[in-house]
Scaffold this motif. Structure first.
Motif, mmCIF file in Angstrom:
data_model
loop_
_atom_site.group_PDB
_atom_site.id
_atom_site.type_symbol
_atom_site.label_atom_id
_atom_site.label_comp_id
_atom_site.label_asym_id
_atom_site.label_seq_id
_atom_site.Cartn_x
_atom_site.Cartn_y
_atom_site.Cartn_z
ATOM 1 N N ASP A 170 -53.922 114.608 -1.611
ATOM 2 C CA ASP A 170 -54.668 115.864 -1.573
ATOM 3 C C ASP A 170 -55.938 115.630 -0.766
ATOM 4 O O ASP A 170 -56.747 114.777 -1.122
ATOM 5 C CB ASP A 170 -55.009 116.324 -2.995
ATOM 6 C CG ASP A 170 -55.508 117.760 -3.037
ATOM 7 O OD1 ASP A 170 -55.539 118.405 -1.971
ATOM 8 O OD2 ASP A 170 -55.865 118.240 -4.133
ATOM 9 N N GLY A 171 -56.111 116.375 0.304
ATOM 10 C CA GLY A 171 -57.254 116.154 1.181
ATOM 11 C C GLY A 171 -56.783 115.835 2.587
ATOM 12 O O GLY A 171 -55.642 115.421 2.802
ATOM 13 N N ASP A 172 -57.694 116.015 3.545
ATOM 14 C CA ASP A 172 -57.335 115.803 4.943
ATOM 15 C C ASP A 172 -57.571 114.352 5.358
ATOM 16 O O ASP A 172 -57.869 113.483 4.526
ATOM 17 C CB ASP A 172 -58.124 116.761 5.840
ATOM 18 C CG ASP A 172 -59.636 116.652 5.627
ATOM 19 O OD1 ASP A 172 -60.082 115.643 5.027
ATOM 20 O OD2 ASP A 172 -60.369 117.563 6.050
ATOM 21 N N ALA A 173 -57.445 114.103 6.662
ATOM 22 C CA ALA A 173 -57.612 112.741 7.177
ATOM 23 C C ALA A 173 -59.026 112.225 6.941
ATOM 24 O O ALA A 173 -59.227 111.033 6.675
ATOM 25 C CB ALA A 173 -57.275 112.710 8.669
ATOM 26 N N GLU A 174 -60.017 113.112 7.027
ATOM 27 C CA GLU A 174 -61.402 112.690 6.799
ATOM 28 C C GLU A 174 -61.608 112.215 5.363
ATOM 29 O O GLU A 174 -62.422 111.324 5.103
ATOM 30 C CB GLU A 174 -62.361 113.840 7.122
ATOM 31 C CG GLU A 174 -62.421 114.177 8.614
ATOM 32 C CD GLU A 174 -63.433 115.274 8.914
ATOM 33 O OE1 GLU A 174 -64.048 115.788 7.946
ATOM 34 O OE2 GLU A 174 -63.602 115.608 10.097
ATOM 35 N N PHE A 175 -60.878 112.804 4.441
ATOM 36 C CA PHE A 175 -60.946 112.372 3.043
ATOM 37 C C PHE A 175 -60.502 110.913 2.933
ATOM 38 O O PHE A 175 -61.159 110.090 2.287
ATOM 39 C CB PHE A 175 -60.056 113.273 2.188
ATOM 40 C CG PHE A 175 -60.022 112.915 0.727
ATOM 41 C CD1 PHE A 175 -60.934 113.461 -0.159
ATOM 42 C CD2 PHE A 175 -59.063 112.034 0.235
ATOM 43 C CE1 PHE A 175 -60.899 113.137 -1.515
ATOM 44 C CE2 PHE A 175 -59.014 111.704 -1.107
ATOM 45 C CZ PHE A 175 -59.935 112.259 -1.984
ATOM 46 N N GLY A 176 -59.388 110.585 3.573
ATOM 47 C CA GLY A 176 -58.901 109.209 3.542
ATOM 48 C C GLY A 176 -59.852 108.248 4.228
ATOM 49 O O GLY A 176 -60.063 107.119 3.758
ATOM 50 N N GLU A 177 -60.445 108.683 5.339
ATOM 51 C CA GLU A 177 -61.402 107.829 6.046
ATOM 52 C C GLU A 177 -62.641 107.576 5.197
ATOM 53 O O GLU A 177 -63.183 106.462 5.186
ATOM 54 C CB GLU A 177 -61.786 108.484 7.378
ATOM 55 C CG GLU A 177 -60.644 108.519 8.389
ATOM 56 C CD GLU A 177 -60.944 109.408 9.580
ATOM 57 O OE1 GLU A 177 -62.057 109.998 9.602
ATOM 58 O OE2 GLU A 177 -60.087 109.526 10.471
ATOM 59 N N ALA A 178 -63.094 108.608 4.478
ATOM 60 C CA ALA A 178 -64.253 108.436 3.594
ATOM 61 C C ALA A 178 -63.941 107.436 2.488
ATOM 62 O O ALA A 178 -64.773 106.587 2.141
ATOM 63 C CB ALA A 178 -64.660 109.782 2.998
ATOM 64 N N ALA A 179 -62.736 107.519 1.938
ATOM 65 C CA ALA A 179 -62.337 106.575 0.888
ATOM 66 C C ALA A 179 -62.293 105.149 1.432
ATOM 67 O O ALA A 179 -62.714 104.201 0.754
ATOM 68 C CB ALA A 179 -60.981 106.975 0.315
ATOM 69 N N MET A 180 -61.791 104.984 2.648
ATOM 70 C CA MET A 180 -61.738 103.651 3.248
ATOM 71 C C MET A 180 -63.149 103.112 3.488
ATOM 72 O O MET A 180 -63.427 101.928 3.236
ATOM 73 C CB MET A 180 -60.961 103.699 4.561
ATOM 74 C CG MET A 180 -60.876 102.359 5.284
ATOM 75 S SD MET A 180 -60.018 101.076 4.328
ATOM 76 C CE MET A 180 -58.306 101.599 4.562
ATOM 77 N N ASP A 181 -64.055 103.972 3.956
ATOM 78 C CA ASP A 181 -65.441 103.541 4.174
ATOM 79 C C ASP A 181 -66.071 103.066 2.865
ATOM 80 O O ASP A 181 -66.765 102.043 2.827
ATOM 81 C CB ASP A 181 -66.265 104.690 4.759
ATOM 82 C CG ASP A 181 -65.878 105.016 6.195
ATOM 83 O OD1 ASP A 181 -65.232 104.161 6.844
ATOM 84 O OD2 ASP A 181 -66.204 106.127 6.664
ATOM 85 N N VAL A 182 -65.827 103.810 1.795
ATOM 86 C CA VAL A 182 -66.382 103.430 0.493
ATOM 87 C C VAL A 182 -65.790 102.101 0.030
ATOM 88 O O VAL A 182 -66.504 101.246 -0.513
ATOM 89 C CB VAL A 182 -66.123 104.539 -0.547
ATOM 90 C CG1 VAL A 182 -66.439 104.048 -1.956
ATOM 91 C CG2 VAL A 182 -66.959 105.769 -0.226
ATOM 92 N N ALA A 183 -64.505 101.912 0.249
ATOM 93 C CA ALA A 183 -63.871 100.648 -0.143
ATOM 94 C C ALA A 183 -64.504 99.471 0.593
ATOM 95 O O ALA A 183 -64.772 98.418 -0.003
ATOM 96 C CB ALA A 183 -62.372 100.709 0.127
ATOM 97 N N GLN A 184 -64.778 99.645 1.881
ATOM 98 C CA GLN A 184 -65.372 98.567 2.669
ATOM 99 C C GLN A 184 -66.801 98.271 2.214
ATOM 100 O O GLN A 184 -67.194 97.106 2.074
ATOM 101 C CB GLN A 184 -65.363 98.940 4.163
ATOM 102 C CG GLN A 184 -63.979 99.159 4.756
ATOM 103 C CD GLN A 184 -63.174 97.879 4.880
ATOM 104 O OE1 GLN A 184 -63.670 96.793 4.606
ATOM 105 N NE2 GLN A 184 -61.920 97.994 5.294
ATOM 106 N N VAL A 185 -67.593 99.320 1.981
ATOM 107 C CA VAL A 185 -68.961 99.119 1.492
ATOM 108 C C VAL A 185 -68.931 98.528 0.084
ATOM 109 O O VAL A 185 -69.747 97.674 -0.272
ATOM 110 C CB VAL A 185 -69.750 100.448 1.509
ATOM 111 C CG1 VAL A 185 -71.127 100.267 0.884
ATOM 112 C CG2 VAL A 185 -69.885 100.963 2.937
#
Length: 433
Positions: A170-185
């Motif tokens: 649920d959510g667009d590509a930007e949602f997934g990118e935001a989740a990946m950024d949070v995982a990296q941080v």
């Protein structure tokens, strides 16, 4: 030209040249040997398969999450098969199932593994192979195959970065990118407490609601649960609803759950012996944007003298929402106290001591030289101000204020009466002349 030929012959006759040639030949043989052996092995395998007369086609497993796994294969045999069976191994639990299978006239075999009768942990891996007994008494075992029991109720989108894999539906590509950024941080935050180990993948599955997540929970599915880690599997789940508050939810939940995986990889099989207060303590410290309610819940519990003893948080947390949140708040504060007092190396040493099998009370004694009960008392005094000389005064302050008011009001009335009796004409005005 003649001198060059003579020089070349002399060089070839030189012992060092001869030794170098033999060395090169030896090295080339070493390089060719594995290739030759692999080719011979392949020929041998093909010969064995041909002699056995068994050929498998379209071997696959179809997962229906919450219902079962169906294993299918096409089987061709030049020699009649007397008996066939499938052997299924649950890699996560270490359990093996062996069941006979039937092969229809078209050579198709199908076996259904019912997870309602044989509970299977979400995201765990099943391995399987086939065994055949031929009419001539020969027993043959097929190659092994494997399948992961993923939650396929949803159409997942996937984003990979190294060995971090984010899944969401649920959510667009930007949602997934935001989740990946949070995982990296989040990994940077985690790395300040425990070592980062990404030699194996970490899968992050993001659910849009707690109801969707509940079917994957290993616990009773308490209403307050918003994520869960499967550390041995390298899988974490988190509830994040797309919208205005999605980043805050990601920053709190994704690093929290990944920390469980990193702690597991630091202490290995002894992870489950680490007290819950320590596992959740380091996980809450990994949160990028922790809830301010942690401190509020903690201070409220201190003021009402209803802190949960840490010994009660060794094996599990309370099921009730409010008590569970207080358990997280206490675990976070106590673990932070240990981290600031002893440093990350000794905190990880405490986790290792527990992983080695020490009980909840004596684990800190090996690492810090004091038992858990003494550490808890020190934490309450140092970090929370409880049981300090000023604590009784703080607890009694509301009553002291009330007592002062009770005594002060009559005193004011008495003073007012005295003043009126001393000056019946009312107040005087002092005039400077």
């Amino acid at each position: 030209m003649g001198m060059m030929n003579m020089s070349l012959r002399a060089e070839r006759d030189h012992p060092l040249f001869i030794r170098d040639c033999f060395s090169k030949i030896h090295n080339n043989l070493n390089l060719l040997f594995p290739v030759v052996m692999a080719a011979l092995l392949l020929v041998r395998v093909n010969q064995v398969q041909a002699q056995a007369g068994i050929e498998l086609e379209n071997v696959r497993a179809e997962v229906e999450y919450g219902v079962g796994v169906t294993f299918l294969a096409g089987i061709k045999a030049s020699i009649p098969i007397q008996q066939a069976s499938i052997v299924i191994f649950n890699d996560t639990e270490g359990v093996t199932y062996a069941q006979p299978i039937q092969i229809d006239p078209q050579g198709r075999a199908e076996y259904r593994f019912d997870v309602r009768q044989n509970p299977l942990r979400p995201f765990s891996t099943l391995s399987w192979y086939y065994e055949f007994t031929l009419a001539d008494g020969t027993t043959i075992q097929s190659d092994a195959y494997d399948v992961r029991y993923d939650d396929n109720r949803f159409t997942w989108q996937t984003l990979e970065s190294g060995t971090i894999v984010v899944h969401w539906y649920d959510g667009d590509a930007e949602f997934g990118e935001a989740a990946m950024d949070v995982a990296q941080v989040g990994l940077q935050s985690i790395g300040r407490i425990v070592p980062i180990d990404l030699t194996q993948p970490v899968d992050v599955f993001i659910y849009a609601s707690k109801d969707d997540l509940r079917a994957t929970l290993e616990t009773g599915g308490e209403s307050w649960v918003a994520g869960q880690a499967h550390p041995a599997l390298g899988v974490v789940t988190a509830v994040v609803t797309p919208g205005a508050g999605q980043v805050i939810s990601m920053e709190q939940r994704i690093p929290h759950e990944i920390m469980h995986v990193m702690l597991y990889r630091s202490v290995a099989e002894g992870y489950n012996n680490v007290p819950v207060w320590l596992r959740e303590g380091v996980a809450t410290l990994a949160e990028i944007n922790p809830s301010s309610d942690y401190d509020l819940a903690l201070m409220d519990a201190v003021s009402q003298n209803r802190l949960i003893p840490l010994s009660d948080l060794c094996a599990s947390f309370p099921a009730a929402d409010g008590e569970a949140f207080l358990a997280y708040a206490e675990s976070r504060s106590f673990t932070d106290y240990l981290l600031r007092t002893y440093g990350e190396a000794r905190l990880l040493g405490l986790a290792s001591a527990y992983a080695d099998g020490l009980d909840c009370e004596s684990g800190p004694e090996r690492t810090f030289g004091v038992p858990l009960s003494q550490l808890e008392q020190d934490w309450r005094e140092s970090a929370l101000g409880q049981n300090s000389p000023a604590a009784p005064l703080q607890d009694a302050l509301p009553y002291l204020v009330l007592l002062c008011l009770i005594l002060l009001i009559p005193l004011i009335a008495v003073l007012s009466t005295i003043r009126k009796k001393g000056n019946p004409h009312g107040p005087e005005t002092f005039v400077r002349k």
